[in-house]
Motif scaffolding. Structure first.
Motif, PDB file in Angstrom:
ATOM      1  N   GLY A   1       0.732  -1.225   0.007  1.00 47.77           N
ATOM      2  CA  GLY A   1      -0.002   0.068  -0.135  1.00 47.77           C
ATOM      3  C   GLY A   1       0.803   1.175  -0.057  1.00 47.77           C
ATOM      4  O   GLY A   1       1.874   1.275   0.508  1.00 47.77           O
TER       5      GLY A   1
ATOM      6  N   ALA B   1      -2.640   6.526   2.726  1.00 44.11           N
ATOM      7  CA  ALA B   1      -3.010   7.338   3.925  1.00 44.11           C
ATOM      8  C   ALA B   1      -2.063   6.912   5.019  1.00 44.11           C
ATOM      9  O   ALA B   1      -1.370   7.373   5.843  1.00 44.11           O
ATOM     10  CB  ALA B   1      -4.226   7.722   4.466  1.00 44.11           C
TER      11      ALA B   1
ATOM     12  N   LEU C   1       4.571  -1.820  -2.083  1.00 42.05           N
ATOM     13  CA  LEU C   1       4.008  -2.217  -3.403  1.00 42.05           C
ATOM     14  C   LEU C   1       2.745  -1.406  -3.381  1.00 42.05           C
ATOM     15  O   LEU C   1       1.783  -1.483  -2.450  1.00 42.05           O
ATOM     16  CB  LEU C   1       3.649  -3.741  -3.234  1.00 42.05           C
TER      17      LEU C   1
ATOM     18  N   ASP D   1      -0.275   4.381  -8.473  1.00 44.75           N
ATOM     19  CA  ASP D   1       0.394   5.066  -7.646  1.00 44.75           C
ATOM     20  C   ASP D   1       1.666   5.196  -8.223  1.00 44.75           C
ATOM     21  O   ASP D   1       2.509   4.465  -8.401  1.00 44.75           O
ATOM     22  CB  ASP D   1       0.721   4.118  -6.403  1.00 44.75           C
TER      23      ASP D   1
ATOM     24  N   GLY E   1      -8.393  -6.044  -1.240  1.00 46.00           N
ATOM     25  CA  GLY E   1      -7.889  -6.566  -2.539  1.00 46.00           C
ATOM     26  C   GLY E   1      -6.582  -7.002  -2.336  1.00 46.00           C
ATOM     27  O   GLY E   1      -6.245  -8.184  -3.055  1.00 46.00           O
ATOM     28  N   ALA E   2      -5.771  -6.290  -1.631  1.00 42.41           N
ATOM     29  CA  ALA E   2      -4.369  -6.356  -1.614  1.00 42.41           C
ATOM     30  C   ALA E   2      -4.217  -7.873  -0.594  1.00 42.41           C
ATOM     31  O   ALA E   2      -3.370  -8.564  -0.877  1.00 42.41           O
ATOM     32  CB  ALA E   2      -3.641  -5.616  -0.834  1.00 42.41           C
TER      33      ALA E   2
ATOM     34  N   HIS F   1      -2.083 -10.821  -2.179  1.00 44.23           N
ATOM     35  CA  HIS F   1      -0.668 -11.107  -1.703  1.00 44.23           C
ATOM     36  C   HIS F   1      -0.706 -11.783  -0.178  1.00 44.23           C
ATOM     37  O   HIS F   1       0.346 -12.040   0.193  1.00 44.23           O
ATOM     38  CB  HIS F   1      -0.197  -9.782  -1.745  1.00 44.23           C
TER      39      HIS F   1
ATOM     40  N   VAL G   1      -4.145  -5.007   8.418  1.00 46.85           N
ATOM     41  CA  VAL G   1      -5.135  -3.979   8.940  1.00 46.85           C
ATOM     42  C   VAL G   1      -6.416  -4.004   8.389  1.00 46.85           C
ATOM     43  O   VAL G   1      -7.442  -3.576   8.942  1.00 46.85           O
ATOM     44  CB  VAL G   1      -4.397  -2.364   8.876  1.00 46.85           C
TER      45      VAL G   1
ATOM     46  N   GLY H   1      -6.518  -1.223  15.192  1.00 46.43           N
ATOM     47  CA  GLY H   1      -7.192  -0.537  14.297  1.00 46.43           C
ATOM     48  C   GLY H   1      -7.896   0.675  15.241  1.00 46.43           C
ATOM     49  O   GLY H   1      -7.587   0.833  16.412  1.00 46.43           O
TER      50      GLY H   1
ATOM     51  N   ASN I   1     -13.962  -2.404   8.872  1.00 42.55           N
ATOM     52  CA  ASN I   1     -12.994  -3.191   9.288  1.00 42.55           C
ATOM     53  C   ASN I   1     -12.981  -3.349  10.889  1.00 42.55           C
ATOM     54  O   ASN I   1     -12.697  -4.537  11.363  1.00 42.55           O
ATOM     55  CB  ASN I   1     -11.601  -2.607   9.072  1.00 42.55           C
TER      56      ASN I   1
ATOM     57  N   THR J   1     -10.687   6.717   6.917  1.00 43.80           N
ATOM     58  CA  THR J   1      -9.796   5.992   7.854  1.00 43.80           C
ATOM     59  C   THR J   1      -9.521   6.840   8.931  1.00 43.80           C
ATOM     60  O   THR J   1      -9.211   7.981   9.086  1.00 43.80           O
ATOM     61  CB  THR J   1      -8.344   5.713   7.117  1.00 43.80           C
TER      62      THR J   1
HETATM   63  N1  LIG Z   1      -8.586  -1.978  11.034  1.00 44.47           N
HETATM   64  C1  LIG Z   1      -9.103  -0.703  10.857  1.00 44.47           C
HETATM   65  O1  LIG Z   1      -9.511  -0.222  11.756  1.00 44.47           O
HETATM   66  C2  LIG Z   1      -8.821  -0.177   9.677  1.00 44.47           C
HETATM   67  C3  LIG Z   1      -9.238   1.349   9.741  1.00 44.47           C
HETATM   68  C4  LIG Z   1      -9.058   2.276   8.489  1.00 44.47           C
HETATM   69  C5  LIG Z   1      -8.410   1.476   7.297  1.00 44.47           C
HETATM   70  N2  LIG Z   1      -8.246   0.144   7.475  1.00 44.47           N
HETATM   71  C6  LIG Z   1      -7.822  -0.644   6.092  1.00 44.47           C
HETATM   72  O2  LIG Z   1      -6.610   0.108   5.584  1.00 44.47           O
HETATM   73  C7  LIG Z   1      -6.912   0.047   4.110  1.00 44.47           C
HETATM   74  C8  LIG Z   1      -5.958   1.325   3.699  1.00 44.47           C
HETATM   75  O3  LIG Z   1      -6.388   2.472   4.195  1.00 44.47           O
HETATM   76  P1  LIG Z   1      -5.669   3.853   3.784  1.00 44.47           P
HETATM   77  O4  LIG Z   1      -6.620   4.941   4.316  1.00 44.47           O
HETATM   78  O5  LIG Z   1      -4.283   3.875   3.995  1.00 44.47           O
HETATM   79  O6  LIG Z   1      -6.317   3.955   2.265  1.00 44.47           O
HETATM   80  P2  LIG Z   1      -5.870   4.627   0.886  1.00 44.47           P
HETATM   81  O7  LIG Z   1      -6.954   4.693  -0.126  1.00 44.47           O
HETATM   82  O8  LIG Z   1      -5.319   5.941   1.332  1.00 44.47           O
HETATM   83  O9  LIG Z   1      -4.575   3.981   0.377  1.00 44.47           O
HETATM   84  C9  LIG Z   1      -4.635   2.391   0.001  1.00 44.47           C
HETATM   85  C10 LIG Z   1      -3.338   2.154  -0.855  1.00 44.47           C
HETATM   86  O10 LIG Z   1      -3.230   0.812  -1.243  1.00 44.47           O
HETATM   87  C11 LIG Z   1      -3.039   0.705  -2.614  1.00 44.47           C
HETATM   88  N3  LIG Z   1      -3.304  -0.510  -3.031  1.00 44.47           N
HETATM   89  C12 LIG Z   1      -4.889  -0.960  -3.156  1.00 44.47           C
HETATM   90  N4  LIG Z   1      -4.968  -1.991  -3.679  1.00 44.47           N
HETATM   91  C13 LIG Z   1      -3.861  -2.319  -3.728  1.00 44.47           C
HETATM   92  C14 LIG Z   1      -3.421  -4.051  -4.146  1.00 44.47           C
HETATM   93  N5  LIG Z   1      -4.187  -4.902  -4.624  1.00 44.47           N
HETATM   94  N6  LIG Z   1      -2.054  -4.143  -4.222  1.00 44.47           N
HETATM   95  C15 LIG Z   1      -1.130  -3.167  -3.804  1.00 44.47           C
HETATM   96  N7  LIG Z   1      -1.480  -1.974  -3.286  1.00 44.47           N
HETATM   97  C16 LIG Z   1      -2.929  -1.707  -3.315  1.00 44.47           C
HETATM   98  C17 LIG Z   1      -3.647   1.890  -3.294  1.00 44.47           C
HETATM   99  O11 LIG Z   1      -3.064   2.344  -4.558  1.00 44.47           O
HETATM  100  C18 LIG Z   1      -3.166   2.908  -2.208  1.00 44.47           C
HETATM  101  O12 LIG Z   1      -1.977   3.384  -2.453  1.00 44.47           O
HETATM  102  C19 LIG Z   1      -8.283   0.326   3.793  1.00 44.47           C
HETATM  103  O13 LIG Z   1      -8.777   0.171   2.453  1.00 44.47           O
HETATM  104  C20 LIG Z   1      -8.904  -0.522   4.801  1.00 44.47           C
HETATM  105  O14 LIG Z   1      -9.336  -1.901   4.322  1.00 44.47           O
HETATM  106  C21 LIG Z   1      -8.421  -0.739   8.639  1.00 44.47           C
END
Ligand SMILES: NC(=O)c1ccc[n+]([C@@H]2O[C@H](COP(=O)([O-])OP(=O)(O)OC[C@H]3O[C@@H](n4cnc5c(N)ncnc54)[C@H](O)[C@@H]3O)[C@@H](O)[C@H]2O)c1
Length: 261
Positions: free
Chosen positions: A7, A10, A32, A37, A68-69, A73, A87, A117, A184, A240
């Motif tokens: 990822g 954010a 990754l 990106d 999806g990630a 992976h 996460v 989280g 989540n 988030t």
């Molecule tokens: N556990 C919790 O309480 C909690 C809280 C908030 C978010 N989250 C999870 O964290 C994730 C990330 O949050 P964020 O705010 O950083 O999101 P974001 O949208 O700012 O960033 C996500 C990043 O992941 C990349 N990405 C997406 N799919 C991918 C893949 N298949 N392979 C590689 N990279 C991939 C995107 O290009 C992007 O750079 C959310 O989607 C959510 O599932 C969990």
């Protein structure tokens, strides 16, 4: 310790900043991202494939990319023997993916670590479970616009909501699968406590809140739990909670600290 990020958004940015401020303890080797990106959120390089990421031989892979990630992976990271923080815990509501991740971890030397989280009381749920838990209920309230891009848009005109409105009521599995970016926390409650089917979840579009408010209730042999968190949004992603990144940082501290709490 050497960290690899799945990822480049954010959460990844905040984790990379945390590591950059503690260079003697943590180095982010690479991240990754998706082809979309183009620029890295940190000083580390972006790579395009998992083999390129794992070639850095990280001590720990941190997933901060989405469901999806994890699907694409997660198991491969574990099968290659690398520890993995996930996460996007809601992804584990997919029974087939859970089975795959669990088997990959069990059949390797790697471990999956799940951060709290934005959920309060994970430690109490996980410890309380040992004495038996009868009931877990989670109510997550967010501003109406935080539910944009979710199934709530089909059932409600989010721009016209003027009073707290229930947009979903059901179990944690249904919540996590239908609201992958917003529930989540429901999945984490289920995983720490009594599972996806028994954990009751209510999602609310509330025009009176500016933060993400999670109220957790549980009853069991340990006693009763009533906790509420009003979580600030992440600086770069209002969907988030900032706590998501902070809870990953806490797990990173667990890897290096002399005294762990
Ligand atoms: N556990 C919790 O309480 C909690 C809280 C908030 C978010 N989250 C999870 O964290 C994730 C990330 O949050 P964020 O705010 O950083 O999101 P974001 O949208 O700012 O960033 C996500 C990043 O992941 C990349 N990405 C997406 N799919 C991918 C893949 N298949 N392979 C590689 N990279 C991939 C995107 O290009 C992007 O750079 C959310 O989607 C959510 O599932 C969990």
């Amino acid at each position: 310790m050497k960290i690899a990020l799945l990822g480049n958004g954010a959460i990844a940015k905040l984790v990379a900043q945390f590591c950059a401020e503690r260079p003697a303890k943590y180095q982010v080797a690479a991240a990754l991202g998706l082809p979309s990106d183009t620029a890295s959120v940190g000083a580390h390089p972006l790579v395009a494939t998992l083999p390129e990421l794992l070639a850095h031989k990280p001590d720990l892979v941190v997933e901060a990319a989405g469901h999806g990630a994890v699907k694409a992976h997660g198991a491969a990271v574990l099968r290659a023997g690398f520890n993995l923080i996930i996460v996007s815990t809601g992804s584990l509501a997919d029974q087939a993916l859970w089975d795959e991740i669990k088997a990959a971890a069990e059949n390797s030397t790697a471990q999956v670590k799940l951060p709290a989280g934005a959920l309060p009381g994970v430690d109490s749920l996980a410890a309380g479970k040992l004495a038996g838990i009868d009931r877990v209920e989670l109510k997550s309230s967010k501003p109406p616009k935080a539910w944009s891009g979710t199934p709530a848009e089909k059932t409600h005109d989010l721009s016209k909501i003027t009073t707290p409105t229930v947009i979903f009521s059901g179990n944690a599995r249904e919540a996590a699968l239908a609201f992958p970016k917003n529930a989540n926390v429901a999945a984490t409650a289920a995983l720490a406590g009594i599972g996806f089917e028994k954990t009751r979840v209510t999602l609310v579009a509330d025009p009176n809140v500016t933060q993400n408010v999670h109220r957790l209730e549980a009853d069991g042999g340990f006693g009763s739990l009533r906790l509420e968190i009003s979580a600030n949004p992440s600086p770069d992603n209002p969907k988030t909670s900032h706590m998501a990144a902070l809870s990953i940082m806490r797990l990173l501290e667990h890897e290096t600290a002399a005294i762990v709490i």
